[in-house]
Design a protein around this motif. Structure first.
Motif, PDB file in Angstrom:
ATOM      1  N   GLU A   1      61.873  37.951  49.503  1.00  0.00           N
ATOM      2  CA  GLU A   1      62.089  39.232  48.836  1.00  0.00           C
ATOM      3  C   GLU A   1      61.202  39.324  47.607  1.00  0.00           C
ATOM      4  O   GLU A   1      61.093  38.372  46.839  1.00  0.00           O
ATOM      5  CB  GLU A   1      63.556  39.380  48.430  1.00  0.00           C
TER       6      GLU A   1
ATOM      7  N   ILE B   1      59.852  44.702  55.103  1.00  0.00           N
ATOM      8  CA  ILE B   1      60.154  43.293  55.381  1.00  0.00           C
ATOM      9  C   ILE B   1      58.989  42.626  56.107  1.00  0.00           C
ATOM     10  O   ILE B   1      58.560  41.521  55.745  1.00  0.00           O
ATOM     11  CB  ILE B   1      61.441  43.178  56.216  1.00  0.00           C
TER      12      ILE B   1
ATOM     13  N   SER C   1      73.676  39.976  53.168  1.00  0.00           N
ATOM     14  CA  SER C   1      73.619  40.097  51.707  1.00  0.00           C
ATOM     15  C   SER C   1      73.392  41.527  51.246  1.00  0.00           C
ATOM     16  O   SER C   1      73.693  41.873  50.100  1.00  0.00           O
ATOM     17  CB  SER C   1      72.509  39.197  51.157  1.00  0.00           C
TER      18      SER C   1
ATOM     19  N   ASN D   1      71.510  36.259  57.548  1.00  0.00           N
ATOM     20  CA  ASN D   1      72.019  36.015  56.192  1.00  0.00           C
ATOM     21  C   ASN D   1      71.510  37.076  55.222  1.00  0.00           C
ATOM     22  O   ASN D   1      72.248  37.535  54.341  1.00  0.00           O
ATOM     23  CB  ASN D   1      71.603  34.626  55.709  1.00  0.00           C
ATOM     24  N   TYR D   2      70.253  37.461  55.381  1.00  0.00           N
ATOM     25  CA  TYR D   2      69.691  38.515  54.536  1.00  0.00           C
ATOM     26  C   TYR D   2      70.405  39.843  54.792  1.00  0.00           C
ATOM     27  O   TYR D   2      70.783  40.546  53.843  1.00  0.00           O
ATOM     28  CB  TYR D   2      68.193  38.660  54.803  1.00  0.00           C
TER      29      TYR D   2
ATOM     30  N   LYS E   1      64.569  31.315  54.696  1.00  0.00           N
ATOM     31  CA  LYS E   1      65.168  32.498  54.078  1.00  0.00           C
ATOM     32  C   LYS E   1      64.151  33.633  54.071  1.00  0.00           C
ATOM     33  O   LYS E   1      62.940  33.401  53.979  1.00  0.00           O
ATOM     34  CB  LYS E   1      65.609  32.204  52.645  1.00  0.00           C
ATOM     35  N   VAL E   2      64.655  34.843  54.163  1.00  0.00           N
ATOM     36  CA  VAL E   2      63.789  36.024  54.084  1.00  0.00           C
ATOM     37  C   VAL E   2      63.193  36.108  52.679  1.00  0.00           C
ATOM     38  O   VAL E   2      63.894  35.921  51.675  1.00  0.00           O
ATOM     39  CB  VAL E   2      64.579  37.294  54.421  1.00  0.00           C
TER      40      VAL E   2
ATOM     41  N   SER F   1      62.858  30.464  49.213  1.00  0.00           N
ATOM     42  CA  SER F   1      62.638  30.209  50.637  1.00  0.00           C
ATOM     43  C   SER F   1      61.665  29.060  50.811  1.00  0.00           C
ATOM     44  O   SER F   1      60.613  29.027  50.163  1.00  0.00           O
ATOM     45  CB  SER F   1      62.085  31.473  51.304  1.00  0.00           C
TER      46      SER F   1
END
Length: 691
Positions: free
Chosen positions: A181, A107, A90, A86-87, A178-179, A157
């Motif tokens: 950020e 990351i 995006s 998903n990341y 979720k990643v 997240s």
């Protein structure tokens, strides 16, 4: 700094013995107090679970898998394959192979923390330890779709409830949905991008104060140019490193548009109305500037303009990533449950910070005193509050909310919402800040907090006193020394300036202390005072036989007799055996008010005060208060008229006979700046409060 709840990896009981000696020696806990896990390493965890294969590939591309296969103390936030994909979608990527090695490094390091944290230890609004990029991860409590209590990271997240706190041999694995950020935007960009604070941002632009918050890092600073420094402080053989970075940062307190409009009638974007409010607040403080050209609305960029001053005062000259940074560190250990070093039943924990407005400070206070809450909330933090028997000034509440749709934390700063106007008003100048100002030396110099050095390491653990831990990553944390030019407003020669990391059992307020070693000649700029007048400057420290003697100067003028750091309050230099000694609260509390006042007057005439009654260290599972110890006291450095519109300097010059003690060892623990309204009590039976 690792959280002190000490329920590492679930709820594990903390048990350790601290020796009650003066210099704070403490033994390492016996091996029976450690929990050993016989399962996987963090690297194995990633390799053995297909649902994390995408993140595994990222970690391998970053060259960090070998690190996660070694013994250490890591928290790894692990995004699932769906989260990674998903990341990637995006940002317009189709697979991990589309990322560069540099992307993978960013990351991976964003998700790795070199310390262990379970969800129960994520009680503040940020993790206590920065991630491997040197950025702090915001944390907040919430509920998932099944109504389970979970931790959210950066407001977006969440740690998956059914998989949280999974232990491995070298850390804790925290699967997330979720990643994570972190923004690399400047604080000015974050303020611009938030539609809720457009009036504040437009005022930053109109006054050009925005140009004062653009610095990020001194790229000429090279830590590799400085070797490690080996020294002895009292009986401890230690090593100091220079800081890894020399970053600049800012903390901004912001009134949202809705607040300005609902409470003060300042419509969104109406800078003229905000200017008029600034005039109302600042003209009484700077009456000599009212008739000058720079005061008018047509000269908003002028340094004397009220709106310019208004905007500057909202900004601290240091970076703080969360509200927990704005007051002394909270611990939960033994009989201490709150700000370490503060007896919260006697005094609210307070810190003082300089602002961009020249010669001003902001007072930040955490509410703990039940009798003086007013409309405030216990445990919350407030700006410029004074709610006591004399004044009922509520101050501005600092909002710790982490929002999911706008970002508060950037590359060079962080901002908080407040619930009322923040200003250096007449009442703040003459009422709120007309008090004794006590500052730990680690808050005097903004660079310490901006570069994450204030609460370094694990303060519950002592090192081997016989030899320093000079490994690349000392298990209990680092001590630091500062090259010439690193600390703003500081000059020195022929010495090392060392910050010793906090230890909860040291006779040092809040656990840390500063040492000078060598034939030192050390000068630092005093923090600003709120108004001109007669002030007393004091130094808090612990007298020890390994220390030396120094001469103090105020603005270049020598002040009194030298300060001998080997002399205790029960020495003949002070009051000898008349000093009531008890690490208390004990014998001192048994003295009558008249006896306390008489002793304080006697000590004051000798240039000294007992330590405050409200501060302590921790030993053998109990608090030991400085007031009852003959070695921890305050010495008057000078008593003089001070002009609040000018910089003032204190100079310490070695006066020891030769290399006394440990290379003329000199200690700076905390600083006090005390107005005559506080210290000037001289009637029989009266005394300055002993808090």
């Amino acid at each position: 700094m690792k959280s002190l709840k000490y329920n590492i990896l679930c709820v594990i009981s903390f048990a350790t013995l601290l020796a009650p000696s003066l210099s704070s020696c403490s033994d390492e806990p016996s091996s029976e107090n450690f929990v050993t896990f016989t399962g996987e390493m963090a690297s194995d965890y990633l390799k053995n679970r297909e649902q994390y294969s995408e993140f595994k590939d990222i970690v391998e591309r970053a060259g960090l898998m070998d690190l996660l296969s070694t013994y250490g103390h890591y928290t790894c936030f692990v995004p699932s394959n769906d989260a990674v994909n998903n990341y990637l979608s995006s940002i317009g990527k189709s697979s991990v192979s589309d990322l560069t090695d540099a992307d993978c490094d960013t990351i991976a390091r964003t998700h790795l923390v070199n310390n262990m944290y379970t969800t129960i230890e994520m009680s503040q609004d940020r993790l206590p330890t920065a991630n491997m990029l040197g950025r702090y991860i915001a944390t907040s409590s919430g509920f998932d779709e099944n109504n389970n209590a979970v931790i959210y990271l950066e407001g977006v997240s969440k740690i998956l409830f059914e998989l949280q706190d999974d232990s491995v041999e070298n850390g804790v694995m925290q699967p997330i949905d979720k990643v994570i950020e972190k923004s690399n935007n400047y604080i000015s960009d974050l303020l611009r991008d938030n539609p809720r604070i457009s009036t504040f941002y437009n005022a930053l632009l109109a006054t050009d104060v925005i140009s004062e918050i653009m610095k990020v890092e001194d790229e000429s600073y090279d830590r590799t140019a400085y070797p490690r420094y080996y020294y002895k402080s009292h009986t401890w053989n230690e090593v100091g490193w220079v800081p890894d970075t020399k970053k600049y940062g800012y903390t901004v307190f912001v009134e949202p548009d809705e607040l300005l409009e609902s409470k003060y009638g300042i419509a969104k974007g109406d800078l003229h109305a905000l200017y008029n409010k600034a005039c109302e607040l600042y003209d009484p403080v700077y009456p000599e500037d009212v008739s000058k050209e720079g005061h008018s609305f047509d000269h908003l960029t002028d340094s004397i303009n009220p709106l310019h001053r208004y905007m500057q005062y909202h900004i601290l000259t240091r970076y703080t990533a969360g509200t927990s940074d704005l007051t002394p560190m909270d611990v939960n250990i033994g009989k201490v449950n709150g700000a370490f070093g503060f007896e919260e039943s006697l005094i609210n924990p307070v810190d003082w910070f300089q602002t961009l407005l020249p010669h001003t400070m902001i007072k930040v206070e955490k509410l703990t005193l039940a009798d003086y809450l007013g409309n405030g909330t216990r445990g919350e933090r407030y700006i410029n509050r004074r709610y006591d028997n004399t004044y009922k000034i509520e101050g501005s509440h600092i909002d710790a909310t982490i929002e999911s749709d706008v970002i508060h934390d950037g590359l060079n700063g962080h901002y908080f919402y407040v619930d009322d106007i923040v200003a250096f008003s007449y009442d703040v100048q003459n009422k709120v800040q007309n008090m004794r100002i006590r500052m730990d030396f680690s808050t005097v110099f903004p660079e310490v907090m901006t570069n994450g050095l204030r609460f370094e390491g694990d303060p519950t653990k002592d090192d081997d006193a016989s030899r320093p831990d000079d490994s690349a990553t000392p298990k209990n944390g680092r001590n630091y020394y500062f090259p010439l030019g690193y600390l703003d407003g500081v000059t020195f020669s022929n010495c090392y300036v060392v910050l010793r990391r906090p230890h909860i059992n040291f006779w040092s307020w809040q656990g840390d202390e500063w040492n000078l070693f060598g034939d030192y000649d050390f000068t630092f700029r005093l923090p600003p005072i709120p108004y001109s007048g007669d002030w007393q400057i004091r130094l808090g420290f612990c007298a020890i036989e390994t220390r030396g003697v120094m001469q103090v100067y105020f603005d270049g003028v020598p002040q009194g007799i030298p300060l001998d750091m080997t002399k205790y309050l029960n020495s003949e230099m002070y009051i000898g055996d008349r000093f009531v000694t008890d690490e208390g609260p004990g014998a001192y509390d048994k003295m009558t008010d008249e006896e306390k006042a008489e002793e304080q007057k006697l000590l004051k005439n000798l240039g000294a005060y007992r330590a405050p009654r409200s501060i302590f260290h921790f030993s053998t599972s109990d608090k030991f208060f400085f007031v009852g110890n003959e070695r921890t006291y305050r010495r008057i450095l000078c008593q003089t008229y001070m002009d609040a519109t000018k910089d003032h300097y204190i100079r310490f010059r070695v006066a020891s006979d030769g290399k006394q003690g440990n290379n003329n060892e000199f200690m700076l623990d905390y600083l006090e700046m005390v107005p005559k309204s506080v210290y000037g009590v001289d009637s029989d039976g009266e005394m300055e409060d002993d808090l």
